[in-house]
Design an enzyme around this catalytic site. Structure first.
Site, short mmCIF file in Angstrom:
data_model
loop_
_atom_site.label_atom_id
_atom_site.label_comp_id
_atom_site.label_asym_id
_atom_site.label_seq_id
_atom_site.Cartn_x
_atom_site.Cartn_y
_atom_site.Cartn_z
N CYS A 126 0.82 -1.22 0.00
CA CYS A 126 0.00 0.00 0.00
C CYS A 126 0.85 1.27 0.00
O CYS A 126 0.56 2.23 -0.73
CB CYS A 126 -0.95 0.00 1.19
SG CYS A 126 -0.20 -0.54 2.74
N HIS A 136 -2.57 6.16 4.75
CA HIS A 136 -1.14 6.30 5.03
C HIS A 136 -0.66 7.65 4.53
O HIS A 136 -1.07 8.12 3.46
CB HIS A 136 -0.34 5.21 4.32
CG HIS A 136 -0.59 3.82 4.82
ND1 HIS A 136 -1.21 3.55 6.02
CD2 HIS A 136 -0.29 2.61 4.26
CE1 HIS A 136 -1.27 2.23 6.18
NE2 HIS A 136 -0.72 1.65 5.13
#
Length: 349
Positions: free
Chosen positions: A132, A252
């Site tokens: 990711c 994130h």
């Protein structure tokens, strides 16, 4: 996907955080599904999930589960992928795998469709979804590399607990409540569930994601380093990473320093990224406009802000990159890969 053909789709790990986002994404994108099969371990088998107003019962995965499946989206852990992905391919399915099981296999394309879609053309049945954190970073790096040349990348990540699964989300909630109630916080999952030592994540920052390797970097950091080189087709670009877990539920964030081959203006970089697919520039200091994890949650874009020149290196630049780790970092990218396979007639191996 202009043709009217529909496909038999299986989602492996359907009850997990990413699996459920895969289902939401398939529905949101109106992916052409003829039949849908939801698979999991025996522990989650029997669970019911809703998709397009229909209730589906999750089945325990077996090799035979993949008979007559065209596309199988996997997100149930590396061990499960290693066991079942080859079985799915043997039965004619193309696997889009969201784990690290096959990412560095030289025969498996590692793909972010906006960056290296054509790598899928000669797949051998398995296509890997990158880490990711890697996905959102390379989406911003690729246009810079193509236009200005890229020598070096140093990244520090600030990663959400959802990257460690739904249990980690629950642990953050319970720890936060305990802290606010003046009680002891119990930690059983982070930084790594199977390690001997655990730290609370609530009101904390953990500079360890995954286990440490012999060189002092964690596996998460090495994933970012190696995957970036593979996706960009450049073993010479220097990459270093420090990955940190923060008490954030979703999205994130990354502080990224890059050294380019050319001395260019910040406005040139902003203009280039603003027209790059999948990237949204959110960068206006006059109005304090920059991306945050809360802003990015639930959106498929990779957001870039705080773009500025390094003060000591005329070819050095800093930027702040944020994206929803469960969407572009996992489910959305996986479904995009499936769409690319269909659009380009690459399903047939």
């Amino acid at each position: 996907m202009s043709n009217n053909k529909k496909y038999n789709v299986a989602v492996m790990g359907a009850t997990g955080a990413v699996g459920q986002k895969m289902l939401e994404t398939l529905e949101k994108k109106d992916f052409p599904i003829e039949s849908l099969k939801l698979l999991s371990s025996s522990r989650s088998a029997g669970t019911t999930l809703k998709f397009k107003d229909e209730i589906y019962t999750v089945e325990e995965a077996t090799p035979e589960s993949f008979e007559n499946v065209d596309i199988a989206l996997f997100s149930a852990g590396g061990g499960v992928s290693k066991l079942f992905a080859p079985e799915a391919v043997k039965r004619g399915a193309v696997v889009v795998d969201n784990t690290s099981a096959f990412r560095m296999d030289e025969h498996v394309p590692l793909v972010v469709p906006e960056v290296n879609e054509s790598d899928m053309a000669d797949h051998q049945g398995i296509i890997a979804n990158p880490n990711c954190s890697t996905i959102q970073m390379v989406a911003a790096l690729k246009p810079l590399k193509d236009q200005f040349g890229l020598n070096r990348v140093i990244v520090s990540t600030y990663q959400a607990v959802s990257g460690a699964g739904t249990e980690a989300i629950d642990e953050l909630k319970s720890q936060a409540q305990s802290f606010l109630d003046g009680e002891e916080m119990h930690a059983e999952l982070l930084p790594v569930k199977d390690e001997a030592k655990h730290y609370p994540i609530a009101f904390n920052a953990l500079p360890q994601i995954d286990v440490f390797t012999e060189n002092g970097y964690t596996f998460e950091e090495m994933k970012m380093i190696n995957e970036t080189k593979k996706i960009l087709h450049d073993d010479q670009v220097a990459v270093a990473a420090t990955c940190v877990r923060l008490p954030i539920f979703t999205s994130h964030a990354e502080s990224v320093y890059v050294e380019l081959d050319q001395d260019v203006s910040v406005d040139q970089i902003k203009a280039l990224l603003a027209e790059s697919p999948g990237v949204t520039v959110k960068d206006n200091l006059d109005t304090q406009d920059y991306p945050t994890p809360l802003d990015a949650a639930g959106l498929p874009d990779v957001f870039v802000g705080r773009i500025r020149k390094d003060l000591d290196n005329e070819k050095g630049y800093h930027m702040w990159i944020v994206s929803d780790n469960l969407l572009k970092g996992a489910a959305w990218n996986s479904v995009q890969i499936a769409e690319s396979l269909v659009k380009n007639n690459w399903l047939t191996k």
